[in-house]
Design a protein around this motif. Structure first.
Motif, PDB file in Angstrom:
ATOM      1  N   ALA A   1      42.834  37.593  33.221  1.00  0.00           N
ATOM      2  CA  ALA A   1      42.101  37.259  34.454  1.00  0.00           C
ATOM      3  C   ALA A   1      42.999  36.498  35.428  1.00  0.00           C
ATOM      4  O   ALA A   1      42.982  36.743  36.640  1.00  0.00           O
ATOM      5  CB  ALA A   1      40.856  36.441  34.123  1.00  0.00           C
ATOM      6  N   PHE A   2      43.794  35.583  34.903  1.00  0.00           N
ATOM      7  CA  PHE A   2      44.734  34.841  35.746  1.00  0.00           C
ATOM      8  C   PHE A   2      45.719  35.794  36.407  1.00  0.00           C
ATOM      9  O   PHE A   2      45.975  35.720  37.608  1.00  0.00           O
ATOM     10  CB  PHE A   2      45.476  33.789  34.915  1.00  0.00           C
ATOM     11  N   LEU A   3      46.280  36.712  35.622  1.00  0.00           N
ATOM     12  CA  LEU A   3      47.279  37.643  36.154  1.00  0.00           C
ATOM     13  C   LEU A   3      46.683  38.579  37.203  1.00  0.00           C
ATOM     14  O   LEU A   3      47.364  38.979  38.147  1.00  0.00           O
ATOM     15  CB  LEU A   3      47.913  38.436  35.014  1.00  0.00           C
ATOM     16  N   ARG A   4      45.407  38.890  37.086  1.00  0.00           N
ATOM     17  CA  ARG A   4      44.749  39.746  38.078  1.00  0.00           C
ATOM     18  C   ARG A   4      44.600  39.041  39.424  1.00  0.00           C
ATOM     19  O   ARG A   4      44.579  39.688  40.460  1.00  0.00           O
ATOM     20  CB  ARG A   4      43.395  40.219  37.572  1.00  0.00           C
ATOM     21  N   ARG A   5      44.458  37.728  39.418  1.00  0.00           N
ATOM     22  CA  ARG A   5      44.278  36.993  40.671  1.00  0.00           C
ATOM     23  C   ARG A   5      45.566  36.296  41.145  1.00  0.00           C
ATOM     24  O   ARG A   5      45.564  35.618  42.165  1.00  0.00           O
ATOM     25  CB  ARG A   5      43.144  35.987  40.549  1.00  0.00           C
ATOM     26  N   LEU A   6      46.649  36.495  40.423  1.00  0.00           N
ATOM     27  CA  LEU A   6      47.916  35.865  40.754  1.00  0.00           C
ATOM     28  C   LEU A   6      48.398  36.345  42.129  1.00  0.00           C
ATOM     29  O   LEU A   6      48.462  37.543  42.385  1.00  0.00           O
ATOM     30  CB  LEU A   6      48.960  36.212  39.687  1.00  0.00           C
ATOM     31  N   PRO A   7      48.752  35.416  43.021  1.00  0.00           N
ATOM     32  CA  PRO A   7      49.263  35.831  44.330  1.00  0.00           C
ATOM     33  C   PRO A   7      50.661  36.441  44.200  1.00  0.00           C
ATOM     34  O   PRO A   7      51.343  36.279  43.192  1.00  0.00           O
ATOM     35  CB  PRO A   7      49.308  34.520  45.132  1.00  0.00           C
ATOM     36  N   VAL A   8      51.064  37.122  45.253  1.00  0.00           N
ATOM     37  CA  VAL A   8      52.385  37.763  45.269  1.00  0.00           C
ATOM     38  C   VAL A   8      53.490  36.738  45.044  1.00  0.00           C
ATOM     39  O   VAL A   8      54.440  36.988  44.310  1.00  0.00           O
ATOM     40  CB  VAL A   8      52.596  38.522  46.605  1.00  0.00           C
ATOM     41  N   VAL A   9      53.334  35.585  45.658  1.00  0.00           N
ATOM     42  CA  VAL A   9      54.316  34.508  45.489  1.00  0.00           C
ATOM     43  C   VAL A   9      53.608  33.331  44.801  1.00  0.00           C
ATOM     44  O   VAL A   9      52.870  32.582  45.438  1.00  0.00           O
ATOM     45  CB  VAL A   9      54.901  34.060  46.846  1.00  0.00           C
ATOM     46  N   PRO A  10      53.814  33.185  43.504  1.00  0.00           N
ATOM     47  CA  PRO A  10      53.164  32.076  42.780  1.00  0.00           C
ATOM     48  C   PRO A  10      53.689  30.722  43.247  1.00  0.00           C
ATOM     49  O   PRO A  10      54.882  30.569  43.529  1.00  0.00           O
ATOM     50  CB  PRO A  10      53.551  32.318  41.323  1.00  0.00           C
TER      51      PRO A  10
ATOM     52  N   ILE B   1      52.201  28.439  38.277  1.00  0.00           N
ATOM     53  CA  ILE B   1      53.125  28.420  37.139  1.00  0.00           C
ATOM     54  C   ILE B   1      52.615  27.464  36.057  1.00  0.00           C
ATOM     55  O   ILE B   1      52.635  27.778  34.863  1.00  0.00           O
ATOM     56  CB  ILE B   1      54.545  28.062  37.604  1.00  0.00           C
ATOM     57  N   THR B   2      52.108  26.324  36.482  1.00  0.00           N
ATOM     58  CA  THR B   2      51.541  25.366  35.529  1.00  0.00           C
ATOM     59  C   THR B   2      50.324  25.943  34.826  1.00  0.00           C
ATOM     60  O   THR B   2      50.187  25.820  33.597  1.00  0.00           O
ATOM     61  CB  THR B   2      51.160  24.055  36.251  1.00  0.00           C
ATOM     62  N   GLU B   3      49.451  26.587  35.586  1.00  0.00           N
ATOM     63  CA  GLU B   3      48.261  27.198  34.982  1.00  0.00           C
ATOM     64  C   GLU B   3      48.657  28.283  33.987  1.00  0.00           C
ATOM     65  O   GLU B   3      48.090  28.374  32.896  1.00  0.00           O
ATOM     66  CB  GLU B   3      47.350  27.776  36.064  1.00  0.00           C
ATOM     67  N   TYR B   4      49.630  29.099  34.357  1.00  0.00           N
ATOM     68  CA  TYR B   4      50.092  30.160  33.460  1.00  0.00           C
ATOM     69  C   TYR B   4      50.642  29.576  32.161  1.00  0.00           C
ATOM     70  O   TYR B   4      50.317  30.051  31.064  1.00  0.00           O
ATOM     71  CB  TYR B   4      51.148  31.017  34.162  1.00  0.00           C
TER      72      TYR B   4
END
Length: 78
Positions: free
Chosen positions: A30-39, A44-47
């Protein structure tokens, strides 16, 4: 005295650990689906946090599998 809530057997513990690992993996997805183009640094901390949780859940699932008698050898090719 009879225990109203008997302890779970190893198989139930394994099922619960597998469900927790699945949930943690879904959270990463779910995180990767909403990840912006430029993190940004918060992304990065959430990931990192999500990956740590998923790895911990995977380890707990493996420990529960071992306790339930599902030890397997290495699955890596030599």
């Amino acid at each position: 005295m009879t225990d109203l809530y008997p302890t779970a057997d190893d198989r139930e513990t394994l099922r619960e650990a597998a469900a927790a690992h699945t949930a943690a993996s879904r959270d990463v997805e779910a995180f990767l689906r909403r990840l912006p183009v430029v993190p940004d640094p918060a992304d990065i901390t959430e990931y990192a946090t999500l990956l740590s949780r998923e790895e911990r859940a995977r380890g707990e699932r493996q420990a529960a599998a071992d306790a339930a008698g599902l030890q397997i050898g290495s699955m890596e090719s030599e």
